[in-house]
Design a protein around this motif. Sequence first.
Motif, PDB file in Angstrom:
ATOM      1  N   LEU A 176       0.841  -1.193   0.000  1.00  0.00           N
ATOM      2  CA  LEU A 176       0.000   0.000   0.000  1.00  0.00           C
ATOM      3  C   LEU A 176       0.880   1.248   0.000  1.00  0.00           C
ATOM      4  O   LEU A 176       2.099   1.166  -0.183  1.00  0.00           O
ATOM      5  CB  LEU A 176      -0.916  -0.024   1.230  1.00  0.00           C
ATOM      6  N   GLU A 177       0.270   2.406   0.209  1.00  0.00           N
ATOM      7  CA  GLU A 177       1.035   3.648   0.238  1.00  0.00           C
ATOM      8  C   GLU A 177       2.092   3.605   1.336  1.00  0.00           C
ATOM      9  O   GLU A 177       1.899   2.983   2.378  1.00  0.00           O
ATOM     10  CB  GLU A 177       0.095   4.837   0.453  1.00  0.00           C
ATOM     11  N   TRP A 183      -2.940  -5.921   1.438  1.00  0.00           N
ATOM     12  CA  TRP A 183      -3.971  -6.853   1.882  1.00  0.00           C
ATOM     13  C   TRP A 183      -3.621  -8.259   1.412  1.00  0.00           C
ATOM     14  O   TRP A 183      -3.052  -8.443   0.338  1.00  0.00           O
ATOM     15  CB  TRP A 183      -5.326  -6.431   1.325  1.00  0.00           C
ATOM     16  N   PRO A 184      -3.963  -9.271   2.197  1.00  0.00           N
ATOM     17  CA  PRO A 184      -3.660 -10.653   1.815  1.00  0.00           C
ATOM     18  C   PRO A 184      -4.307 -11.032   0.485  1.00  0.00           C
ATOM     19  O   PRO A 184      -5.355 -10.499   0.106  1.00  0.00           O
ATOM     20  CB  PRO A 184      -4.245 -11.472   2.964  1.00  0.00           C
ATOM     21  N   ALA A 185      -3.669 -11.946  -0.202  1.00  0.00           N
ATOM     22  CA  ALA A 185      -4.152 -12.376  -1.514  1.00  0.00           C
ATOM     23  C   ALA A 185      -3.946 -13.874  -1.674  1.00  0.00           C
ATOM     24  O   ALA A 185      -3.057 -14.469  -1.048  1.00  0.00           O
ATOM     25  CB  ALA A 185      -3.416 -11.624  -2.622  1.00  0.00           C
TER      26      ALA A 185
END
Length: 247
Positions: A176-177, A183-185
């Motif tokens: 992310l920034e 986030w999990p994937a």
Amino acid sequence: MTANGPISSARPAGRHAPEAQASCPALEQGHLHEIHSQAEDRAAALAFALTQGPLAGAGAIFALRTPRRQRLPTLFSGDGLALLGIQPGRLTIVETRTEVDMLRAGLEAARCPGVVAVLMESEGRFVDYDLTASRRLVLAAEASGACILLLRGDAEPRSSGAQTRWTIKSAPSVALEADAPGWPAIEAELLRCRGGLAGGRWRLTWDNEGGCFRDADGQAPLPGAVVPFSRLRTDAGDDGDEQRQVA
């Protein structure tokens, strides 16, 4: 669940691979579905199973397993289930003495009125699960409308009557920034779809704002319940030697 697991770059070689990638399909009620994974991806496979539409809403859910020792056992947590959108009171956990007993119990559970899903976990060859056994489960699911999910860990796919067969892996998250953890994937690959197209592969990412799994390619929400991956993690056992994945 760890979010930095391996991801394969090879495309599935099945002759039924679709020309254009569609959105990731949901698992249908009234059918038998197989979900394959390696031991280190078991939590990802469990997350995929628990976030399917048939498990959302009302109705009883049976989770069956044997006491056979697993390299990374998965454990259910009441708080985690509630955050998945599943009230813990809906879940009945059954531990059978043998895999044959698990198949028999799963068959009887699927035939019970009010049962919406039967989740069975196995690891290794599972020799008692043959074409005949799978066909019995298929007939029970079709007759009752229950969704039967068979999680197969460290097992080679073989002929069965399942409507769909999947393989699930952890996938690297996208930062992310400010380089914050993403986030999990997970990566879902459809190995077989009876009467339909197989060979699709999807990268599914947790959408915190939308509260759903989201197809990272098509950006289409995957039908199902909310899944907080903080509740699907690998923990050290009480003796410090065994790792456990908690859901």
